[in-house]
Design an enzyme around this catalytic site. Structure first.
Site, mmCIF file in Angstrom:
data_model
loop_
_atom_site.group_PDB
_atom_site.id
_atom_site.type_symbol
_atom_site.label_atom_id
_atom_site.label_comp_id
_atom_site.label_asym_id
_atom_site.label_seq_id
_atom_site.Cartn_x
_atom_site.Cartn_y
_atom_site.Cartn_z
ATOM 1 N N GLY A 112 0.522 -1.158 0.214
ATOM 2 C CA GLY A 112 -0.361 0.300 0.235
ATOM 3 C C GLY A 112 0.915 1.215 0.245
ATOM 4 O O GLY A 112 -0.078 2.337 -0.104
ATOM 5 N N GLU A 167 4.024 -6.764 1.527
ATOM 6 C CA GLU A 167 2.919 -7.047 -0.004
ATOM 7 C C GLU A 167 3.098 -5.413 -0.301
ATOM 8 O O GLU A 167 2.275 -5.386 -1.624
ATOM 9 C CB GLU A 167 1.716 -7.274 0.031
ATOM 10 C CG GLU A 167 1.701 -8.866 1.540
ATOM 11 C CD GLU A 167 0.355 -9.444 1.724
ATOM 12 O OE1 GLU A 167 -0.482 -8.315 1.272
ATOM 13 O OE2 GLU A 167 -0.048 -9.290 2.501
ATOM 14 N N ARG A 170 3.187 -1.118 -5.887
ATOM 15 C CA ARG A 170 2.841 -0.010 -6.478
ATOM 16 C C ARG A 170 4.636 0.231 -6.295
ATOM 17 O O ARG A 170 5.062 1.413 -7.286
ATOM 18 C CB ARG A 170 2.588 1.526 -6.056
ATOM 19 C CG ARG A 170 1.948 2.941 -7.251
ATOM 20 C CD ARG A 170 1.132 3.330 -6.180
ATOM 21 N NE ARG A 170 -0.210 3.106 -5.593
ATOM 22 C CZ ARG A 170 -1.029 2.708 -6.472
ATOM 23 N NH1 ARG A 170 -1.687 3.083 -8.357
ATOM 24 N NH2 ARG A 170 -2.113 1.966 -6.619
ATOM 25 N N TYR A 181 -10.036 5.665 -12.245
ATOM 26 C CA TYR A 181 -9.795 6.555 -11.205
ATOM 27 C C TYR A 181 -9.610 7.619 -11.176
ATOM 28 O O TYR A 181 -9.265 8.540 -10.013
ATOM 29 C CB TYR A 181 -8.474 5.659 -10.424
ATOM 30 C CG TYR A 181 -8.141 4.074 -10.433
ATOM 31 C CD1 TYR A 181 -9.218 3.656 -9.220
ATOM 32 C CD2 TYR A 181 -6.878 4.023 -11.021
ATOM 33 C CE1 TYR A 181 -8.866 1.930 -9.872
ATOM 34 C CE2 TYR A 181 -7.098 2.533 -10.836
ATOM 35 C CZ TYR A 181 -7.722 1.584 -10.484
ATOM 36 O OH TYR A 181 -8.051 0.404 -10.319
ATOM 37 N N CYS A 202 -12.759 4.095 -29.314
ATOM 38 C CA CYS A 202 -14.278 4.929 -29.068
ATOM 39 C C CYS A 202 -15.291 5.100 -28.175
ATOM 40 O O CYS A 202 -16.216 4.538 -27.477
ATOM 41 C CB CYS A 202 -15.102 4.437 -29.696
ATOM 42 S SG CYS A 202 -14.386 3.764 -31.274
ATOM 43 N N TYR A 214 0.299 -1.401 -12.331
ATOM 44 C CA TYR A 214 -1.053 -1.117 -13.075
ATOM 45 C C TYR A 214 -1.135 -0.478 -13.930
ATOM 46 O O TYR A 214 -2.444 -0.026 -14.088
ATOM 47 C CB TYR A 214 -1.931 -0.755 -11.690
ATOM 48 C CG TYR A 214 -2.168 -1.383 -10.419
ATOM 49 C CD1 TYR A 214 -2.679 -2.389 -10.050
ATOM 50 C CD2 TYR A 214 -1.394 -0.308 -9.187
ATOM 51 C CE1 TYR A 214 -2.393 -2.773 -8.786
ATOM 52 C CE2 TYR A 214 -0.871 -1.052 -8.209
ATOM 53 C CZ TYR A 214 -1.274 -2.213 -8.059
ATOM 54 O OH TYR A 214 -1.012 -2.987 -6.639
HETATM 55 N N1 LLP Z 1 -1.378 -7.079 -0.582
HETATM 56 C C1 LLP Z 1 -2.729 -7.044 -1.585
HETATM 57 C C2 LLP Z 1 -3.450 -8.226 -0.444
HETATM 58 C C3 LLP Z 1 -3.964 -6.198 -2.552
HETATM 59 O O1 LLP Z 1 -4.741 -6.483 -2.795
HETATM 60 C C4 LLP Z 1 -2.994 -5.401 -2.860
HETATM 61 C C5 LLP Z 1 -3.425 -4.542 -3.673
HETATM 62 C C6 LLP Z 1 -1.937 -5.206 -2.030
HETATM 63 C C7 LLP Z 1 -0.225 -5.830 -1.673
HETATM 64 C C8 LLP Z 1 -0.536 -4.455 -3.428
HETATM 65 O O2 LLP Z 1 -1.201 -2.870 -3.189
HETATM 66 P P1 LLP Z 1 0.427 -1.780 -3.238
HETATM 67 O O3 LLP Z 1 1.596 -1.509 -3.066
HETATM 68 O O4 LLP Z 1 0.097 -1.512 -4.727
HETATM 69 O O5 LLP Z 1 -0.664 -0.813 -3.202
HETATM 70 N N2 LLP Z 1 -5.511 -1.216 -9.384
HETATM 71 C C9 LLP Z 1 -5.219 -0.525 -8.860
HETATM 72 C C10 LLP Z 1 -4.738 -0.274 -7.400
HETATM 73 C C11 LLP Z 1 -5.494 -1.482 -6.824
HETATM 74 C C12 LLP Z 1 -4.110 -2.583 -5.686
HETATM 75 C C13 LLP Z 1 -5.149 -3.552 -5.414
HETATM 76 N N3 LLP Z 1 -4.508 -4.531 -4.279
HETATM 77 C C14 LLP Z 1 -4.403 0.932 -9.418
HETATM 78 O O6 LLP Z 1 -4.137 1.188 -10.137
HETATM 79 O O7 LLP Z 1 -4.136 2.835 -8.446
#
Ligand code: LLP
Length: 414
Positions: A239, A273, A276, A316, A342, A370
């Site tokens: 996150g 985890e 991004r 988003y 389109c 993403y």
């Molecule tokens: N762990 C779990 C259980 C998750 O669902 C996610 C992301 C992560 C880790 C990794 O999160 P990060 O470190 O990447 O924030 N498509 C969206 C983001 C969706 C995130 C989904 N889950 C975007 O483009 O902003």
């Protein structure tokens, strides 16, 4: 944001000019920097130095096997959400023993495959999944290592589509039901309780919500211990946010410091985890201006990348910086940067001040996370090529999809 730098009047990634990549592999094209990916991973390694910790890269952010291979070589584990992602990790040389499997809807087949591969842990998200996993593990003669994804009911203060830790969310197990479910898990013969986890949302710029969540996990672990249930790892999810526009995210070390403080003195292994924050600013999307359409109300720059290549702006309302690859001295105009799809929602950026001519290249920044993983074939558009720059060398890491591949699996009626 600083992935590409201007050198002798043109944008480069590491020592390679973006124009050269476009000339060789065409556009639209995702471009990543090996050095930027490595630096991001090192940020976690440094922040966690001396701790018993494992960084499990969230494959969904970018699942190209060249990127997975790079992280595997740097020592990463992986957070997966499907059998497809597990297959990618294995194909990339990742170690299944460092894989955690998240997700609210694992199929029985996926559970079986992951058990047979010998993954580190299943992050279980419901009572029903717990029973199913026990049954499948029994049927293949294994014990499934499990963690419960607890929903700490913390507001991550991010976009509602990427908030996951609230009571109202489909994810995780309600905080006050977790202990009972752990007791149930401990009683099931084919499960082995090994951890606890949470993930509250994505693009988080303030560590306070994750710190609060970590504190809640610790409180729960203490109640569990009193009931005789012991875990060997604590997984606080991913996150951590990145800079897209004018955000000021803390460094990884700054973000993790209060979270680690909340976990101070714990002997359990710590898991993270991140997705991004490892890949987002290590990638860009290179595109070419096809048509300039000037109007009384708006000027449009129609480029060869579209919402099917990068859906974040459409989905988003996400902001990505858009830079000319070779800046011009002409006077700039305000442009809507749009694709050829389109849909009126097919935009990559609104109201960007740029000096453009048809044929110019544009670099859409912060597109490493993403981007390609959410790409589709909408409007029967083949997916983009992907290139990794390493010093002065460019490596094609995914060929541009061919038109024939688009319908290769389709069958007309006899
Ligand atoms: N762990 C779990 C259980 C998750 O669902 C996610 C992301 C992560 C880790 C990794 O999160 P990060 O470190 O990447 O924030 N498509 C969206 C983001 C969706 C995130 C989904 N889950 C975007 O483009 O902003």
């Amino acid at each position: 944001m600083n992935l590409a730098a201007l050198r002798v009047g043109a944008l480069h990634v590491e020592d390679v000019a973006l124009e050269e990549i476009a000339a060789r592999f065409g556009t639209p094209c995702y471009i990543y920097s090996r050095a930027a990916l490595t630096t991001a991973f090192e940020g976690y390694r440094t922040a966690l130095h001396g701790r018993n910790a494992l960084v499990c890269y969230a494959v969904k952010a970018n699942s190209n096997i060249a990127i997975l291979n790079l992280f595997a070589k740097l020592g990463a584990g992986f957070d997966i959400v499907s059998g497809g992602e597990l297959a990618r990790v294995i194909a990339a040389g990742g170690d299944p023993a460092k894989v955690i499997f998240s997700g609210v809807g694992k199929t029985r087949d996926e559970m079986r495959t992951a058990l047979q591969a010998g993954i580190y842990c299943f992050n279980v998200e419901s009572a029903s999944e717990l029973e199913q996993l026990n049954e499948i593990a029994g049927s293949v003669g294994k014990q499934a290592p499990i963690s419960l994804r607890v929903n700490p009911d913390v507001d991550p203060k991010t976009h509602p589509y990427i908030s996951t830790g609230l009571k109202s969310s489909k994810f995780g197990i309600a905080f006050n039901e977790a202990l009972l479910l752990y007791q149930r898990a401990a009683a099931l013969p084919h499960l082995k309780v090994c951890g606890i986890d949470c993930h509250i949302g994505s693009q988080l710029l303030d560590p306070a919500p994750a710190t609060e969540a970590a504190g809640k996990l610790v409180a729960l672990i203490e109640r569990m211990a009193a009931a005789g249930i012991v875990v060997s790892h604590i997984d606080v999810g991913g996150g951590m946010g990145i800079r897209y526009q004018d955000e000021h995210p803390p460094t990884i070390a700054e973000y993790l410091a209060p979270v680690l403080k909340a976990l101070d003195g714990r002997k359990e292994k710590l898991l993270f985890e991140p997705g991004r924050s490892l890949v987002g600013n290590a990638g860009l999307l290179l595109t070419k201006v096809e048509v300039l359409k000037l109007g009384a109300e708006k000027n449009f720059a129609i480029v060869d990348a579209a919402m099917n290549d990068l859906i974040r702006p459409a989905l988003y309302d996400a902001w990505h910086d858009i830079l000319p690859v070779t800046p011009r001295s002409d006077s700039p105009r305000s442009y809507e940067i749009v694709g050829p799809v389109c849909e009126s929602g097919d935009f990559l950026g609104h109201d960007r001040e740029l000096a453009l001519r048809e044929g110019d290249l544009l670099s859409i920044m912060s597109a490493g996370a993403y981007g390609m993983t959410m790409a589709s074939n909408y409007n029967s558009r083949p997916r983009a090529a992907e290139v990794m720059v390493d010093g002065d060398t460019m490596h094609l890491i995914r060929r541009r999809e061919e038109i024939a591949q688009l319908f290769a699996g389709e069958i007309v009626l006899p």
